[in-house]
Design a protein around this motif. Sequence first.
Motif, PDB file in Angstrom:
ATOM      1  N   SER A  15     -32.439  26.595  43.401  1.00 34.70           N
ATOM      2  CA  SER A  15     -31.156  27.118  42.932  1.00 34.70           C
ATOM      3  C   SER A  15     -30.676  28.207  43.887  1.00 34.70           C
ATOM      4  N   SER A  60     -23.575  23.942  37.448  1.00 32.60           N
ATOM      5  CA  SER A  60     -24.030  25.096  38.218  1.00 32.60           C
ATOM      6  C   SER A  60     -25.354  24.835  38.922  1.00 32.60           C
ATOM      7  N   THR A  61     -25.449  25.357  40.142  1.00 30.37           N
ATOM      8  CA  THR A  61     -26.719  25.400  40.863  1.00 30.37           C
ATOM      9  C   THR A  61     -27.122  26.854  41.114  1.00 30.37           C
ATOM     10  N   LEU A  62     -26.515  27.796  40.384  1.00 30.53           N
ATOM     11  CA  LEU A  62     -26.761  29.220  40.604  1.00 30.53           C
ATOM     12  C   LEU A  62     -27.938  29.707  39.752  1.00 30.53           C
ATOM     13  N   ASP A  81     -13.739  32.517  36.186  1.00 32.74           N
ATOM     14  CA  ASP A  81     -14.090  31.479  37.142  1.00 32.74           C
ATOM     15  C   ASP A  81     -12.866  30.705  37.612  1.00 32.74           C
ATOM     16  N   ASN A 105     -16.819  19.282  38.713  1.00 35.94           N
ATOM     17  CA  ASN A 105     -16.635  19.714  37.331  1.00 35.94           C
ATOM     18  C   ASN A 105     -15.621  18.830  36.625  1.00 35.94           C
ATOM     19  N   CYS A 148     -20.716  30.064  28.780  1.00 38.31           N
ATOM     20  CA  CYS A 148     -20.793  31.132  29.779  1.00 38.31           C
ATOM     21  C   CYS A 148     -20.443  32.488  29.166  1.00 38.31           C
ATOM     22  N   HIS A 151     -27.197  31.671  36.454  1.00 37.79           N
ATOM     23  CA  HIS A 151     -26.861  30.984  35.209  1.00 37.79           C
ATOM     24  C   HIS A 151     -28.110  30.559  34.440  1.00 37.79           C
ATOM     25  N   TYR A 161     -18.704  23.147  33.647  1.00 40.00           N
ATOM     26  CA  TYR A 161     -19.034  23.685  34.967  1.00 40.00           C
ATOM     27  C   TYR A 161     -20.481  23.344  35.310  1.00 40.00           C
ATOM     28  N   ILE A 165     -21.739  25.843  30.774  1.00 40.01           N
ATOM     29  CA  ILE A 165     -22.558  25.765  31.974  1.00 40.01           C
ATOM     30  C   ILE A 165     -23.561  24.622  31.814  1.00 40.01           C
TER      31      ILE A 165
END
Length: 239
Positions: free
Chosen positions: A210, A193-195, A138, A89, A128, A198, A191, A117
Amino acid sequence: MRVAVISAYYKEPLHVLRKCHESVFAQAGNVTHFMVADGFPVSDIDSWAGVVHIKIPNHADYGDTPRGVGAACAAANGFDAICFLDADNWYEPNHVETMRMIVDETGAQVVTATRKILTVDGRMLGICKESNSVDFNDTNCYFLTRPAFPACAAWLFKDARESISGDRVFWNAVQAGGYMRFHSIEPTVNYVSTLAFHYEMFGEIPPDDSKVIAKLPGHQHFQMFSYAQYKAMGGARGR
């Protein structure tokens, strides 16, 4: 004000580490970047300006021990504030100055930042909605002054099985500390993200690769799955 930014790193590519560090090095004021190698030190970092390079064995706890070690070193060396920044990040150029001004204006002991994000390929998903310093905050979005340093013990002294959700353990520690907090609405943290959560947050279908962090029925602790695995188990969304 002497500010320490703590970045745990593992096996990130050099260009990713450099982007993270350059964003810290660009901050105004007296800012030092503590880069903590979690078992796989990169020798190039030894020559980077403004870096304290700490090398420890790998702990396989999602960077929690490196964060705790870095924070302990910063505290012992007289720093006035501690931030955390994941190695993939980066900060906007005005991040630390924004946090510092809020401390001066409000007397806050903990300042929390808003984050953007982004996907791994650099596409911005949005601002976010989750990390708002009410429901959650976070790891990358803290600015802790010395009265709040005791919360950093949460990175080190917890059940190792909680490391997968260590950011929430730390958030709970900050809340339990009763510190005076102020939230900045300016998005100064980027940030990556691989979530899956999100993608869903912004109305997109998550990629199959993901990640989902969830508790299965009958399990006490969180586990990590790919979104494809989670769908196959009957799940629709997770954090």
